[in-house]
Write an enzyme that holds these catalytic residues in place. Sequence first.
Site, PDB file in Angstrom:
ATOM      1  N   ARG A 162       0.430   5.180  -9.394  1.00 56.48           N
ATOM      2  CA  ARG A 162       0.847   5.650  -8.080  1.00 56.48           C
ATOM      3  C   ARG A 162       2.331   5.379  -7.855  1.00 56.48           C
ATOM      4  NH1 ARG A 162      -2.833   3.334  -3.700  1.00 56.48           N
ATOM      5  NH2 ARG A 162      -4.309   4.629  -4.857  1.00 56.48           N
ATOM      6  N   PRO A 217     -12.191   1.593   3.502  1.00 58.55           N
ATOM      7  CA  PRO A 217     -13.281   2.579   3.460  1.00 58.55           C
ATOM      8  C   PRO A 217     -14.546   2.070   4.133  1.00 58.55           C
ATOM      9  CG  PRO A 217     -13.132   1.438   1.366  1.00 58.55           C
ATOM     10  CD  PRO A 217     -11.968   0.953   2.196  1.00 58.55           C
ATOM     11  N   GLY A 236       1.167   4.265   4.065  1.00 59.53           N
ATOM     12  CA  GLY A 236       2.308   3.432   3.716  1.00 59.53           C
ATOM     13  C   GLY A 236       3.489   4.190   3.149  1.00 59.53           C
ATOM     14  N   GLY A 293       0.824  -1.203   0.000  1.00 60.65           N
ATOM     15  CA  GLY A 293       0.000   0.000   0.000  1.00 60.65           C
ATOM     16  C   GLY A 293       0.856   1.249   0.000  1.00 60.65           C
ATOM     17  N   ASP A 299       2.571  -1.569  -4.491  1.00 65.88           N
ATOM     18  CA  ASP A 299       1.158  -1.225  -4.704  1.00 65.88           C
ATOM     19  C   ASP A 299       0.738  -1.757  -6.067  1.00 65.88           C
ATOM     20  OD1 ASP A 299      -0.753   1.208  -3.316  1.00 65.88           O
ATOM     21  OD2 ASP A 299      -1.282   0.532  -5.333  1.00 65.88           O
ATOM     22  N   ALA A 351      -5.334   0.351  17.722  1.00 70.24           N
ATOM     23  CA  ALA A 351      -6.208   1.397  17.193  1.00 70.24           C
ATOM     24  C   ALA A 351      -6.711   2.286  18.317  1.00 70.24           C
ATOM     25  CB  ALA A 351      -7.396   0.779  16.463  1.00 70.24           C
ATOM     26  N   ASN A 369      -6.363   0.573   1.920  1.00 72.93           N
ATOM     27  CA  ASN A 369      -7.569   1.334   2.212  1.00 72.93           C
ATOM     28  C   ASN A 369      -8.625   0.468   2.897  1.00 72.93           C
ATOM     29  OD1 ASN A 369      -9.237   3.561   2.191  1.00 72.93           O
ATOM     30  ND2 ASN A 369     -10.070   3.120   0.171  1.00 72.93           N
ATOM     31  N   CYS A 390      -9.918   8.873   8.701  1.00 74.27           N
ATOM     32  CA  CYS A 390      -9.969   7.848   9.749  1.00 74.27           C
ATOM     33  C   CYS A 390     -11.029   8.074  10.822  1.00 74.27           C
ATOM     34  CB  CYS A 390      -8.601   7.729  10.411  1.00 74.27           C
ATOM     35  SG  CYS A 390      -7.311   7.131   9.303  1.00 74.27           S
ATOM     36  N   GLY A 424     -11.630  16.151  10.677  1.00 72.76           N
ATOM     37  CA  GLY A 424     -11.812  15.596   9.340  1.00 72.76           C
ATOM     38  C   GLY A 424     -10.804  14.495   9.100  1.00 72.76           C
TER      39      GLY A 424
END
Length: 473
Positions: A40, A91, A15, A10, A35, A155, A89, A209, A206
């Site tokens: 990218r 999402p 990353g 990633g 990736d 986390a 990701n 995460c 914002g």
Amino acid sequence: MVLKNVCCIGAGYVGGPTCSVIAWKCPDICVHVVDKSEMRIKQWNSDKLPIYEPGLEEVVKECRGRNLFFSNDIETAVKEADLIFISVNTPTKTYGIGKGRAADLKHIEMCARKIAEVAEGHKIVVEKSTVPVRAAESITHILSANTKPGVSFQASNAFLAQRVSSINAISALCEATGADVSQVAGAVGRDSRIGSKFLQASVGFGGSCFQKDLLNLVYIAECVNLPEVAMYWQQVTDMNEYQRTRFAKRIVECLFNTVTDKTLAVFGFAFKKNTGDTRESPAIYVCSHLLEEGAQLNIYDPKLVNGRPVRGPLQVLIDLWDKESYDEVRTTFGYVLDLDKLQSTCELAREELHKTQEVESKQIQCDLTSVAVTSEPERVQQLINIYSDPYDAVTDAHAIVVLTEWDEFKKYDYKKMLSVMKKPAFIFDGRKILDHEALINIGFHTETIGKRFSRNTLLRASGEHFPAFSWTP
């Protein structure tokens, strides 16, 4: 175990920068960032990086080709690595069970299965993406089924978001009672049991995460039949939304209860300073409220207009041509693309990207015209202008609205800006970074979060308060 090789799957916002710093700090360790997106990786190997962070360009240039490498060869990097980061990701789901709340972990699972498939010898696997509780357990099951070692996981974003929303709730109370939220936060922060981190009142949090992790926590609580817990954490994100709406409402109130056809200079569009990332930026939502009221917005952001590149809509589209990223683009744009036409669309986008240097301004336009934000994208396009110079942005403006805490905003010649603005001139500091007394002294009507200024007598000369205002966003 001696670490000699590190692999990161990633090359995104987490990353790429993380592993670049690892390579910089540990010159004896070889770091491979891999990736699936060819474009990218090409950007990471170019002179124009896909991500802006202070000092990142210098770090990458120093380490790239020495002990830092970017490639699409995932299998080789995994085989050679002693330590593997999963930084893909995660999402919020846009389909099926848990839509709008649960985290979509398909990329995490795909990485775990790829590691299990190609890894040789002893490996340490570290989950670096933001994921819900027990995600590490799922990864461990996949790896253990193939006799691979376990996983490290951590986390904490929900608790950080909670602190931001807590102090923002206090800011509303301070404005209503005449107190100063900065003084309250200072007193609270001196309590050693609490501490001062993340107690700066603002227009809201914002980034990719906080909101995602909160919604996923709410979903998990609902799934295990803990409605009171779900309601508690839902209130954290509700308070963030309330703060953004309340700030926009205050702007309208101060500007004589209407911003229709008035020009507002918006300073900052990224979700925080020192980044080009606009994901879930409070600026998107504040601007959308003002646009609904018919305001003309002159938007300036140091890194979204004339600085390092951001991942604009064309770049998102190009990156899409690994079908696993399809849902990310569906979320970004708010509509479904025809997968059969996707490859040719990406090729056209790639050609267009080479022709233009306006990716940054197009990112702002994309954020504000998404169907998740407005049902009238054509109208919004006519109401926004992107500026590369803040002094041009304020010309003939009725107000300045600060939505990102860029340090350079503190250094501007606001007396010069005042001279070219409509009078009375207003400034709304949504990040509490400016010298408010100095602004009042030179003639600005000044408003900020969590405090009312008694010297703002311009609109209260008669002794009356603003008229009652009712607005539902």
